[in-house]
Design an enzyme around this catalytic site. Sequence first.
Site, PDB file in Angstrom:
ATOM      1  N   ASN A  16       0.866  -1.181   0.000  1.00 50.93           N
ATOM      2  CA  ASN A  16       0.000   0.000   0.000  1.00 50.93           C
ATOM      3  C   ASN A  16       0.900   1.227   0.000  1.00 50.93           C
ATOM      4  OD1 ASN A  16      -1.751   2.079   0.534  1.00 50.93           O
ATOM      5  ND2 ASN A  16      -2.321   1.383   2.588  1.00 50.93           N
ATOM      6  N   TRP A  17       0.958   1.872  -1.133  1.00 48.88           N
ATOM      7  CA  TRP A  17       1.874   3.007  -1.255  1.00 48.88           C
ATOM      8  C   TRP A  17       1.350   4.283  -0.590  1.00 48.88           C
ATOM      9  CZ3 TRP A  17       5.283   3.644  -6.217  1.00 48.88           C
ATOM     10  CH2 TRP A  17       6.111   2.520  -6.336  1.00 48.88           C
ATOM     11  N   LYS A  18       0.075   4.247  -0.191  1.00 46.26           N
ATOM     12  CA  LYS A  18      -0.525   5.438   0.452  1.00 46.26           C
ATOM     13  C   LYS A  18      -0.302   6.662  -0.447  1.00 46.26           C
ATOM     14  CE  LYS A  18       0.028   3.134   4.849  1.00 46.26           C
ATOM     15  NZ  LYS A  18       0.217   3.193   6.288  1.00 46.26           N
ATOM     16  N   HIS A 103      -9.254   1.223   5.256  1.00 49.35           N
ATOM     17  CA  HIS A 103      -7.953   1.399   5.925  1.00 49.35           C
ATOM     18  C   HIS A 103      -8.137   2.349   7.113  1.00 49.35           C
ATOM     19  CE1 HIS A 103      -3.813   2.480   6.719  1.00 49.35           C
ATOM     20  NE2 HIS A 103      -3.463   1.395   6.060  1.00 49.35           N
ATOM     21  N   GLU A 105      -6.468   4.700   8.147  1.00 50.55           N
ATOM     22  CA  GLU A 105      -6.238   6.122   7.834  1.00 50.55           C
ATOM     23  C   GLU A 105      -7.481   6.741   7.207  1.00 50.55           C
ATOM     24  OE1 GLU A 105      -2.587   5.438   5.730  1.00 50.55           O
ATOM     25  OE2 GLU A 105      -1.648   4.886   7.633  1.00 50.55           O
ATOM     26  N   GLU A 173      -4.803  -4.900  10.705  1.00 52.14           N
ATOM     27  CA  GLU A 173      -3.759  -3.877  10.885  1.00 52.14           C
ATOM     28  C   GLU A 173      -3.994  -3.155  12.213  1.00 52.14           C
ATOM     29  OE1 GLU A 173      -1.876  -2.680   6.909  1.00 52.14           O
ATOM     30  OE2 GLU A 173      -3.609  -1.391   7.175  1.00 52.14           O
ATOM     31  N   GLY A 179       3.197   2.197  10.779  1.00 54.31           N
ATOM     32  CA  GLY A 179       4.190   3.262  10.645  1.00 54.31           C
ATOM     33  C   GLY A 179       4.968   3.554  11.914  1.00 54.31           C
ATOM     34  N   SER A 219       3.991  -2.230  10.148  1.00 55.14           N
ATOM     35  CA  SER A 219       5.441  -2.319  10.362  1.00 55.14           C
ATOM     36  C   SER A 219       6.041  -3.656   9.932  1.00 55.14           C
ATOM     37  CB  SER A 219       5.801  -2.002  11.819  1.00 55.14           C
ATOM     38  OG  SER A 219       5.471  -0.654  12.116  1.00 55.14           O
ATOM     39  N   GLY A 240       3.122  -1.101   4.170  1.00 52.19           N
ATOM     40  CA  GLY A 240       3.149   0.312   3.824  1.00 52.19           C
ATOM     41  C   GLY A 240       4.552   0.733   3.415  1.00 52.19           C
TER      42      GLY A 240
HETATM   43  P1  13P Z   1       3.524   0.360   7.500  1.00 50.80           P
HETATM   44  O1  13P Z   1       3.966  -0.923   6.872  1.00 50.80           O
HETATM   45  O2  13P Z   1       4.231   1.551   6.974  1.00 50.80           O
HETATM   46  O3  13P Z   1       3.482   0.260   8.991  1.00 50.80           O
HETATM   47  O4  13P Z   1       1.974   0.562   7.036  1.00 50.80           O
HETATM   48  C1  13P Z   1       1.082  -0.474   7.174  1.00 50.80           C
HETATM   49  C2  13P Z   1      -0.160  -0.126   6.473  1.00 50.80           C
HETATM   50  O5  13P Z   1      -0.913   0.742   6.908  1.00 50.80           O
HETATM   51  C3  13P Z   1      -0.461  -0.830   5.211  1.00 50.80           C
HETATM   52  O6  13P Z   1      -1.767  -0.599   4.801  1.00 50.80           O
END
Ligand code: 13P
Length: 257
Positions: A16-18, A103, A105, A173, A179, A219, A240
Amino acid sequence: MGSEKKAAPKALVAGNWKMNGLKTSGAELAALAGQLKDMADLPCDVLICPPATLLAHFSEAALGSPIQTGAQDCHPEDSGAHTGDISAEMIKDAGAEYVIVGHSERRTDHGETDAVVKAKAEAARRARLTAIICIGETEAERDAGKTLEILTGQLEGSLPEGAKAANTVIAYEPVWAIGTGRTPTTEQVAEVHAHIRARLEKALGAEEGAKVRILYGGSVKPANAAELMAVPHVNGALVGGASLKAADFFGIISAYL
Ligand code: 13P
């Protein structure tokens, strides 16, 4: 957990590149495709979900490689007056196969409720996309001993009627692991994934529920991927930060090689 061996579904390693990536990031996609090129019969599916601006470009560039593409969100409706949104049909039209919905976020930044997430997962099915439905507890919820209760509520509220393993993936998650560099213990992951499996088998029937892929996200890095991916009922990862660089993402995929 008894069904794990017999029915373990093919794993999915998803990036997931966000809100990261420009046209020049196509170089990372190309590098990953290069690393996977000579690997016949990859034991896991590989997915990249770039920002919407790159979706059509990445989908085309990934053709002929084992890499599939997905979007990070969709609107529940197929078209209409919704400035700035994109529909599941548009995502399919861009060449993608998956869409992430719910998600944390988006739940936080855009106030998405379970009902909204469910409508988005239904839109994904309508457009013949696979929905990756995200659920996860906050740190306060875990500290209060409410993790399983929260996850049950999110899962039951977000899962569409008649969901099938072919069009549904669940991503666990924990919000506090995203993160942060922190991850749950393997015992905590095992407890949650077994719980999600049991709820899926109840909701969809034992056979179908056993086939749904349950990803762990939060993470995941090359250094911890093998340990996390070995936990029963962990059928892949939603990654992420470490999915942005081909070398790191390949390091995570390597947990399955
Ligand atoms: P990270 O791998 O950066 O912790 O993010 C996880 C995430 O939210 C994937 O959707």
